[in-house]
Design an enzyme around this catalytic site. Structure first.
Site, mmCIF file in Angstrom:
data_model
loop_
_atom_site.group_PDB
_atom_site.id
_atom_site.type_symbol
_atom_site.label_atom_id
_atom_site.label_comp_id
_atom_site.label_asym_id
_atom_site.label_seq_id
_atom_site.Cartn_x
_atom_site.Cartn_y
_atom_site.Cartn_z
ATOM 1 N N ASP A 243 -4.827 4.061 -1.786
ATOM 2 C CA ASP A 243 -4.660 3.163 -2.935
ATOM 3 C C ASP A 243 -6.111 2.789 -3.412
ATOM 4 O O ASP A 243 -6.460 2.427 -4.530
ATOM 5 C CB ASP A 243 -3.961 1.610 -2.817
ATOM 6 C CG ASP A 243 -2.813 1.901 -3.411
ATOM 7 O OD1 ASP A 243 -2.081 2.765 -3.994
ATOM 8 O OD2 ASP A 243 -1.965 1.047 -3.401
ATOM 9 N N ASP B 214 0.150 0.810 9.969
ATOM 10 C CA ASP B 214 -0.909 0.386 9.217
ATOM 11 C C ASP B 214 -1.911 1.352 9.616
ATOM 12 O O ASP B 214 -2.091 1.683 10.748
ATOM 13 C CB ASP B 214 -1.072 -1.306 9.584
ATOM 14 C CG ASP B 214 -0.248 -2.187 8.891
ATOM 15 O OD1 ASP B 214 0.336 -1.651 7.870
ATOM 16 O OD2 ASP B 214 -0.327 -3.324 9.095
ATOM 17 N N ASP C 279 -4.759 0.764 10.746
ATOM 18 C CA ASP C 279 -5.620 0.421 11.916
ATOM 19 C C ASP C 279 -4.576 0.655 13.220
ATOM 20 O O ASP C 279 -5.251 0.680 14.360
ATOM 21 C CB ASP C 279 -6.136 -0.588 12.149
ATOM 22 C CG ASP C 279 -5.227 -1.939 11.856
ATOM 23 O OD1 ASP C 279 -4.439 -1.730 11.181
ATOM 24 O OD2 ASP C 279 -5.401 -2.628 12.849
ATOM 25 N N ASP D 153 7.968 -6.356 4.015
ATOM 26 C CA ASP D 153 8.740 -5.844 5.376
ATOM 27 C C ASP D 153 9.969 -6.488 5.676
ATOM 28 O O ASP D 153 11.031 -5.999 5.858
ATOM 29 C CB ASP D 153 7.709 -5.589 6.453
ATOM 30 C CG ASP D 153 6.844 -6.826 6.448
ATOM 31 O OD1 ASP D 153 7.048 -8.153 5.827
ATOM 32 O OD2 ASP D 153 5.606 -6.814 7.189
#
Lengths: 254, 865
Positions: free
Chosen positions: B309, B356, B358, B453
């Site tokens: 993004d 995600d 990381d 979520d």
């Protein structure tokens, strides 16, 4: 009694080194061991600290018509070994090998072992180089575990099948392959190992012996790497290899 | 044995010689030698003096010593000397008992008592009881429905009686004692049955407490008392709801095993891996992408999509160079949820795994998580734990990393596993696999709330699909770096949960079982805990400052009811959660968050379409230790309030009417407890330093050190990061700082060699800095370390179960440390003032007595004794 024969797939693959270290390592596991050198280069003894100038050994002894067992030595660390002995001329070597030309002394090695007063869990480790003379063929035939030492090069991987054929004319023994001189920073070593694993399956030792300078330095100071550099990678590899070979002698076959 | 009589002069000479006075040259010379020269070797009495008067320089006497020596003698007479402290455990901190001052130890030895013979007998009794109970439960009688209902009915009536029967003080005390005894016995029994028993007992006594509070302790005559009281009662009702819902949620953790995929890999379905990113540095995301590429799965059925993004060129280039898809979109509508939905429209695998940016997956991630999908066609979601390999701000500032379980461990260790029993395990945004078809059926990832979520999972459940939770850590990521970032993340969660509560309330609407409603409901109610927590932190002030009887009952009665309710509740929770959450530490997490989630939850409840949210920042540095004053302002005001309350309490117990004194003390005790929690909150707010961008993770892996001369040394890694590693070689090496070496690590049986430079050496340890050449080596390093299948499995190895009293001490000491740090920061803030104060503090401490030092060796000790 367990009998191992160790044969290099090519010259300098490290069969003698492996024989010497297996003898020490299996000995450290608490087994009685005896190492035989059937190579005319007579270098096994150097790993055990024997003086270069001493010429005694199996071949001179037998040629002189004396009993074979009086040619054995014991290293300062308590490892029993039988040096090949120094023969001055090629003719003497041929003369020695001729002692075993068929049909003479066809069961000489088995008879020798039968006369030994050693426990059942003892290990006899033989350094048996190519080409197979009648004597060497007889040693291999008497061995329950036959080990081929491969170098991580193209020759090893292309030869592995042929070596398997010549080492195993019968099915009573298990055949094992050991990759020696492995260097993971070289791409070819990865590839050769991958090919060998595909080709040999469980017969290829899961432990490789690394290309470790400690090994060459150990020989230069006439020691095994267990004494010279006990915390080296080579010492660790060889110890684990000895465990793998002795743990289940009959399980792995090619 | 007879000895020749020795003349007293000789005896005296011996004695003097022993104390360093040489009398061989006559008395005068002996005394002179004592005064004028240093005797050979230090005599024992000097050691003794130096040990027992460590702060006094006898060679440079000071007039103040006239007071200091008597003070120290008094101290020595009254306080037990320290024993030599045992060697500290690795990773131990201030709460380590070995570092407690010795004179404190006897009073805190209670936890040790519990492991004596009494405990053994108790365990034996417990085992026998357990067998007996099991046999009773196995009776075929229970299989008949009427019998079951009858028993339920009887139990219900008895429980109702137990809850509503009023008792006088003495009877209630007897009742409390009996219940405590019962709970203590049941606690030592293992297994779910004992847990259920404890839960029933806890619910009964807590309901009894609430009933009592409602029926007899509200003072309807005084409007102020009544209002305060009702507020407190509301807070307590919230606590009760959370308690009961929590019990339902965690009563029976499912502990679902992983199911293997079929042998024939052609049956394995296609999976798309989504890695959404917005503003994170590429260095952080590289690891994730490289690890995702190497997940053990057929290459033709694994597609990796980086969803950027931020639309950054370096990302596009990197994705191209490692052969993964790169997706961008024209706008950033709906943030992460919109990003995922956009990717759903541009990919087509049957399954979607989401990480995600990381979270580094292990190579076994898909093989662990995909099996259940093939077995259960209605299964739409498999979630795995979020594991964090760096310390969150609580752990870092309190020094509890890997020692005390963090907030996440309770959720991923127990709550999700408990949810799974009710088919209510929810999606946590990362480390999960979703089936595409149901996901599209519910309209993709939910965009109406900021916790897309949980909302998506709720919709899947409403649509009749199932979810699964597999409690095997198969990916690991970074925890939030700073307290403000942590709080920001929790604010987002609480906002999102409040939004779901408004838009799609799990208690209403169709498609959910009552178990699912409770699990979802509890997750949301948890975030409404801000106001109740603040009420608890200020309630005693109502009495201490305003003389308002918010609990209109005699203090003994309050204790008899409240202690039972809280005690049984915390013992039950300790029994259920022992491995995942330690008593009292949870209070700290909740207190710190309480203030900050009040406003966002309230705002979202009343105006769910309100403002935007912040992305959780990760991978940052905290360069200097600092004290987050903005964050701690609310706690400072609460401390001030409670401090005033405490002062008022003291004043009241001195000048107030004597019949009120017990109530005053009760409220002061409560205030004191509040002050401790707030001290802990302050402690958390003072940030410790965090200097590494790549986190060194403790990892003990076999390795080979390649020395420059060609020799190979066997070693073990101590810690590893993408930047470097610490090695423990099996032997000393002649390596110097700056040398170039190489290190072998393994991925399964495959060995990889990584070049490195030595940056520090010690007798037993080498610190290395990787000198990787190219992406391929970087990828291999990730595979050998962070994405090993077993990388995070034994993370909590060696950690004991909850020991409430022990943890109470750690908790108290963190509260005290909070005030100490606050003091230091305040002093350093008002610089000149600070120096003056620090000076006066030092001046005061100069006079104080000290603990004697441990003896150098035992010989001296015995020669004195």
């Amino acid at each position: 009694m367990n009998v191992i024969s160790i044969t290099g797939a090519s010259g300098g693959a490290g069969a003698t080194m492996l024989a010497a270290h297996l003898a020490v390592s299996i000995g450290q596991q608490g087994h009685r061991t005896l190492a035989f050198d059937f190579s005319p280069f007579n270098t096994l003894r150097l790993h055990f600290g024997m003086d270069w100038n001493v010429t005694d050994g199996l071949a001179p002894q037998l040629l002189a018509g004396k009993p074979w067992n009086e040619a054995a030595w014991r290293s300062p660390d308590g490892i029993d070994f039988m040096p090949y002995g120094t023969l001055e001329h090629d003719s003497a070597r041929q003369q020695f090998e001729a002692l075993f030309d068929p049909p003479r002394a066809a069961r000489w090695f088995s008879d020798c072992l039968a006369t030994l007063d050693i426990p059942d869990d003892a290990w006899i480790i033989n350094d048996v180089p190519f080409p197979f003379t009648p004597l060497r063929a007889q040693i291999v035939a008497a061995s329950t575990i036959r080990v081929a030492v491969l170098a991580p090069d193209a020759m090893s991987s292309s030869n592995a099948g042929r070596i398997a054929d010549s080492l195993r004319p019968d099915t009573n023994a298990s055949l094992r392959f050991v990759l020696n001189g492995y260097d993971a920073s070289r791409d070819l070593d990865h590839d050769v190992r991958y090919l060998l694993r595909a080709q040999l399956g469980n017969a290829l030792a899961p432990v490789v012996v690394h290309r470790d300078e400690s090994l060459r330095e150990a020989l230069a100071s006439k020691q095994t790497v267990f004494d010279y550099a006990p915390s080296s990678q080579a010492a660790s590899d060889l110890t684990r290899l000895a465990f793998w070979l002795t743990a289940a002698p009959q399980s792995a076959t090619a | 044995m007879s000895a020749a009589p020795v003349d007293w002069r000789t005896r005296l000479r011996w004695l003097l010689t022993r104390y360093g006075i040489d009398t061989a040259h006559g008395w005068r010379m002996g005394i002179a030698s004592l005064l004028l020269r240093q005797p050979n070797g230090t005599p024992p009495w000097r050691h003794w003096l130096a040990r027992h008067f460590p702060h006094i320089r006898f060679d440079q006497p000071h007039p103040g010593d006239l007071l200091r020596i008597p003070l120290q003698l008094l101290w020595l007479a009254l306080v037990r000397p320290a024993r030599p402290a045992p060697v500290l455990r690795r990773g131990s901190r201030w709460y380590d008992p070995a570092r407690w001052p010795a004179w404190l130890r006897p009073r805190l030895a209670l936890p040790a008592l519990a492991h004596g013979p009494a405990q053994a007998a108790m365990a034996q009794y417990g085992n026998r009881a357990s067998t007996w109970i099991t046999r009773f439960a196995d009776l075929s009688l229970w299989q008949r429905a009427p019998v079951r209902y009858l028993v339920w009915g009887i139990a219900g009536v008895l429980a109702l009686l137990c809850v509503t029967t009023p008792l006088d003080t003495v009877s209630q005390l007897v009742f409390a004692t009996l219940i405590f005894a019962l709970v203590f016995v049941i606690q030592s029994i293992q297994g779910p049955l004992a847990t259920l028993l404890l839960i029933s007992l806890s619910i009964v006594v807590s309901s009894r407490y609430l009933w009592w509070r409602f029926s007899t302790t509200l003072n309807w005559d005084q409007p102020l008392d009544w209002l305060w009281g009702l507020l407190l009662l509301g807070a307590e009702l919230h606590t009760w709801l959370i308690l009961v819902f929590g019990y339902v949620q965690t009563a029976w953790p499912l502990q679902r095993p992983a199911v293997s995929l079929p042998q024939d890999t052609s049956l394995w379905p296609a999976v798309d891996i989504f890695i959404p990113t917005y503003n994170e540095p590429l260095d952080l995301v590289r690891k994730t992408i490289l690890a995702a590429r190497e997940i053990d799965y057929p290459a033709d059925r694994l597609n990796i999509y980086v969803l950027d993004d931020g639309r950054r060129e370096e990302y596009r280039l990197f994705a191209g160079s490692v052969g993964v898809h790169y997706l961008t979109r024209p706008d950033n509508r709906h943030a992460k949820a919109g990003n995922l939905n956009h990717a759903l429209a541009h990919s087509h695998g049957e399954f979607v795994a989401i990480f995600d940016c990381d979270h580094i997956p292990t190579r076994s991630f898909l093989q662990t998580s995909m099996g259940w999908f093939l077995r259960d066609r209605k299964l739409a979601l498999v979630q795995t734990p979020h594991h964090f390999y760096s310390a969150d701000p609580f752990e870092r500032n309190l020094g509890t990393f890997r020692v005390v379980p963090n907030e996440g461990e309770l959720f991923y260790g127990l709550i999700q596993d408990g949810n799974d029993f009710w088919n209510a395990a929810f999606f946590c945004g990362s480390c999960a696999v979703l089936r595409r078809e149901p996901l599209l059926e519910v309209g993709g990832v939910a965009v109406e709330t900021v916790t897309e979520d949980a909302h998506t999972a709720l919709r899947l459940h409403r649509a009749g699909y199932r979810s699964a939770y597999i409690k095997i850590p198969q990916a690991a990521g970074l925890a939030t770096e700073t307290l403000s970032a942590h709080i920001g993340q929790r604010i987002r969660w609480s906002r999102g949960m409040a939004q779901i509560f408004r838009f799609d309330n799990p208690f209403f609407g169709k498609g959910l079982s009552w178990g699912q409603r409770i699990c979802y409901g509890n997750a949301m109610m948890h975030f409404f805990g801000g106001i109740p927590r603040l009420v608890f932190l200020t309630s005693p002030l109502a009495f201490l400052l305003f003389h308002s009887y918010i609990i209109y009952a005699p203090p003994v009665m309050v204790l008899a009811y409240a202690l039972l309710h809280m005690g049984v509740g915390s013992m039950t929770n300790s029994h259920i959660q022992g491995r995942y959450r330690y008593s009292f530490w949870g209070e700290l997490y909740e207190t710190v968050l309480s203030w900050y989630i009040v406003r966002p939850t309230a705002a979202a409840l009343f105006n769910p379409r309100g403002s935007a949210f912040n992305v959780t920042a990760k991978g940052g540095l905290v360069e200097h230790e600092f004290f987050d004053l903005t964050i701690s302002t609310p706690f400072l005001s609460l401390i001030a309030l409670n401090g005033i309350g405490l002062a008022a309490g003291i004043a009241r117990s001195v000048f107030g009417p004597p019949e009120e004194i017990a109530t005053v003390w009760l409220n002061m005790g409560w205030t004191f407890y509040n002050l401790l929690i707030l001290g802990g909150a302050i402690f958390v707010a003072s940030e410790a330093r965090q200097l590494r961008i790549s986190h060194r993770v403790r990892m003990e892996l076999p390795a080979i050190l390649h020395l420059p001369d060609g020799r190979l040394v066997r070693c073990t890694t101590e810690d590893v990061s993408m930047g470097g590693a610490a090695l423990l070689p099996a032997t000393g090496t002649a390596i110097r700082t700056g040398d170039t070496v190489a290190v072998s690590l393994w991925r399964g049986t495959e060995e990889y060699v990584f070049p490195a430079r030595v940056i520090a050496t010690s007798a037993t340890r080498l610190r290395l800095h990787w000198q990787l050449t190219g992406t391929q080596q970087e990828s291999a390093l990730v595979q050998c370390t962070f994405s090993r299948a077993d990388a995070w499995i034994d993370w909590t190895r060696g950690r004991p179960a909850d020991r409430p009293l022990f943890n109470l001490f750690g908790f108290v000491s963190s509260g005290v440390s909070g005030y100490r740090r606050l003091g230091i920061h305040l002093l350093s803030r008002f610089d000149s003032l600070g120096i003056r104060h620090a000076g006066s503090l030092q001046r005061i401490s100069w006079w104080l007595p000290r603990q004697p030092l441990p003896p150098l060796n035992t010989d001296h000790e015995t020669s004195i004794a």
